[in-house]
Scaffold this motif. Structure first.
Motif, short mmCIF file in Angstrom:
data_model
loop_
_atom_site.label_atom_id
_atom_site.label_comp_id
_atom_site.label_asym_id
_atom_site.label_seq_id
_atom_site.Cartn_x
_atom_site.Cartn_y
_atom_site.Cartn_z
N THR A 1 0.82 -1.21 0.00
CA THR A 1 0.00 0.00 0.00
C THR A 1 0.85 1.26 0.00
O THR A 1 0.35 2.35 -0.32
CB THR A 1 -0.92 0.03 1.24
N TYR B 1 -12.14 -5.51 -3.15
CA TYR B 1 -10.96 -5.23 -2.31
C TYR B 1 -10.42 -6.50 -1.67
O TYR B 1 -9.26 -6.54 -1.23
CB TYR B 1 -11.31 -4.21 -1.24
N MET C 1 -7.07 -7.82 -2.99
CA MET C 1 -5.84 -7.05 -2.79
C MET C 1 -5.36 -7.22 -1.36
O MET C 1 -6.16 -7.35 -0.43
CB MET C 1 -6.10 -5.56 -3.07
N VAL D 1 -8.19 -2.96 2.04
CA VAL D 1 -7.65 -4.03 1.20
C VAL D 1 -7.58 -5.31 2.04
O VAL D 1 -7.50 -5.26 3.27
CB VAL D 1 -6.24 -3.71 0.65
N VAL E 1 -9.17 -1.88 -5.31
CA VAL E 1 -9.06 -1.36 -3.95
C VAL E 1 -10.30 -0.53 -3.60
O VAL E 1 -10.77 0.26 -4.42
CB VAL E 1 -7.79 -0.51 -3.81
#
Length: 382
Positions: free
Chosen positions: A169, A195, A198, A253, A180
């Motif tokens: 990130t 999300y 991720m 995430v 995201v």
């Protein structure tokens, strides 16, 4: 009553070699006297599934009024999800003929794994035996496996593209991903779900993948893809919506919402049925699971409020973990406790569904109006 419905082939064949129906139910009451039913079960010429025969013999002894309900027999013979056979055995005065599953010998690798799953997930010996004997390879537990594989592939693609495998990130291009969840992009509805593919870094991916495979695959094998996928996705959605309400400036995430829904539901089920659970080292495993989950939440809190590089990137919220756990304890616990029963027939299930829909509607209106009304300064979307 014997003309109602279509029973499976086994029962039809049994009826062909036994006395006429007026001898089994002479008064056409819909109930079979125990004496007639005993003769039917013990002297038929077919080789039934051993688990079904055990259940039928136990059903004979279960009714204090000396009669067997034909509809319960239909449900049992057709292998429907129903509590009828379990209730019949629980109220009966005799035990099943077979020994406990742990005493089964000569099992292949797959059947040994099924037996392990039965003792890992189900608290009742009757349920374990029923699952063990009726278990089939189709449909396989594909949902958790597919989600995990996609998460790994997405992480590897971004790791190669960004040349970063830890704390992704903090790479400026990471937050530009269309997967995201970012409060500035909350109008893009798919982000409230996507999300989950991720992850912050290798450590978060490894933790989530390990937990959802170890717990999610056995749960899906026992309870089916529909129930477990519903629980997982409810945890994911609740995670992003809760963040949008309680931590309005934070992105999200990771699949922690869904993972914690599975884990908390399983742990709550073990605690609620502690005496009946026969999984090995259950206390030690419970402690380890709680320690791992607590440390992951602590790590998320640390990244949110005391990040190592506060000026170089956003700090994802930890509220998705907690909301996923709430979903697991409420919705998930009911799902796991209703192995044989239809959820639609339970009042508590509809209360939970209504509560979740109410929360969903509140979160939608919050995301539409609250940011502007409260004057929240959202970080500019990448």
């Amino acid at each position: 009553m014997f003309g109602v419905g279509v029973v499976n082939e086994e029962w039809d064949n049994m009826m062909d070699v036994e006395p006429p129906e007026h001898e089994l139910d002479p008064e056409n009451t819909g109930f079979i006297p125990v004496e007639n039913f005993t003769s039917l079960v013990e002297h038929h010429e077919l080789q039934l599934d051993p688990s079904k025969l055990d259940m039928l013999l136990a059903l004979v002894q279960s009714n204090e009024e000396g009669q067997v309900c034909y509809q319960e027999l239909i449900e049992l013979m057709s292998s429907k999800r129903s509590s009828s056979f379990r209730r019949a055995i629980a109220n009966g005065r005799r035990t099943l003929q077979r020994e406990i599953l742990l005493d089964e010998t000569g099992l292949g690798l797959y059947k040994r794994f099924v037996r392990y799953v039965a003792y890992e997930i189900l608290p009742c010996e009757t349920d374990r035996r029923w699952y063990f004997h009726q278990n089939r390879l189709c449909p396989p537990p594909v949902f958790i496996a597919v989600v995990t594989i996609v998460q790994i592939i997405v992480f590897m693609c971004y790791g190669i593209m960004l040349n970063k495998w830890v704390l992704q990130t903090y790479q400026p291009d990471f937050m530009k991903s269309p997967l995201v969840y970012h409060p500035g992009h909350r109008a893009q509805v798919w982000r409230f779900f996507s999300y989950m593919f991720m992850h912050v870094g290798l450590e978060q991916l490894g933790f989530n993948a390990l937990l959802q495979l170890m717990i999610g695959v056995p749960l899906e094998m026992v309870h089916g893809i529909l129930r477990i996928s519903l629980l997982y996705m409810a945890g994911v959605l609740a995670g992003s919506l809760t963040v949008s309400i309680t931590d309005m400036r934070a992105p999200v995430v990771g699949g922690s919402g869904g993972v914690y829904a599975l884990c908390s539901a399983h742990l709550a089920n073990v605690v609620m049925n502690w005496a009946g659970m026969r999984c090995p080292y259950k206390l030690l495993r419970m402690i380890l699971a709680l320690v791992c989950m607590s440390s992951e939440v602590g790590r998320a809190v640390w990244l949110r409020f005391s990040p190592p590089l506060p000026s170089s990137g956003p700090q994802p919220s930890f509220m998705a973990h907690l909301s996923g756990a709430v979903v697991g304890i409420s919705m998930g616990l009911l799902i796991l406790r209703s192995y044989e029963e239809s959820l639609q027939k339970q009042c508590s299930w509809w209360v939970i569904v209504f509560s979740f829909i109410t929360f969903l509607l509140f979160a939608i209106f919050w995301n539409i109006f609250a940011y502007e009304l409260l004057g929240v300064q959202i970080p500019p979307p990448p």
